[in-house]
Design a protein around this motif. Structure first.
Motif: not given
Length: 184
Positions: A6-7, A47, A49-50, A127, A91, A89, A123-125
């Motif tokens: 998820d991240a 981050s 997810n970013r 991985v 997103g 990644c 915005a990564v949703d």
């Protein structure tokens, strides 16, 4: 062999930091798929997810045109030098142009460049890692300075002219919104 998350993890962020290039994939609902190699210290993981990456002025402007139609992006890294791994990644991304209020703060994360065209705030949703066993070993010999010199030689006015004449549409004719809305 593929694993999904998820991240990002700290280990995957270290893998990203060790890579000298990455690839960006985007596509509109119709037309051509674009895959583009990127380098030149143009990516920051903010981050788990970013991710933000800065797009420098170049011959095409496909990503901006694709994201204006459908907001999806894939970033990919390959372990060319050491660990055999492919990292993707998936997103969505916000396109920021120099005219946008958020652009300057994110652009300050990177070395100065008159060719800074867009920043993509991803915005990564999802991985995904995979083995990378077929990725060849390649030695990094350094960055090319051709694009930097090209942008420096043109300056702000020359870059703006280039955007107007060469970066307003994708190869399939979709608008990239490189110029202010009223100018597209």
């Amino acid at each position: 062999m593929a694993k999904q998350f998820d991240a990002l993890s700290d280990a995957l962020i270290r893998f990203i930091d060790a890579q000298h290039m990455f690839f960006v994939g985007s596509a509109a609902p119709e037309g051509r798929v674009n895959i583009s190699p990127k380098g030149m210290d143009s990516l920051r993981v903010l981050s788990l997810n970013r991710i933000v990456w800065r797009n420098l002025t170049g011959s095409g402007n496909e990503t901006a045109g694709h994201l204006a139609q459908i907001n999806r992006m894939t970033l990919m890294w390959c372990g060319f030098e050491t660990k055999p791994m492919i990292l993707r990644c998936y997103g969505s991304a916000k396109t920021l142009h120099p005219r946008d209020t958020e652009f300057d703060a994110l652009n300050a994360l990177f070395p100065a460049s008159p060719g800074a065209r867009q920043i993509y705030d991803v915005a990564v949703d999802l991985v995904q890692t995979s083995c990378g066993y077929a990725v060849p070993f390649m030695e990094h010999k350094g960055e090319r300075d051709v694009l930097s010199k090209w942008a420096d030689d043109r300056g702000a006015e020359g870059i703006s002219d280039y955007w107007e004449t060469r970066n307003q549409t994708t190869i399939d004719g979709a608008p990239t919104h490189i110029l202010a809305q009223g100018s597209d």
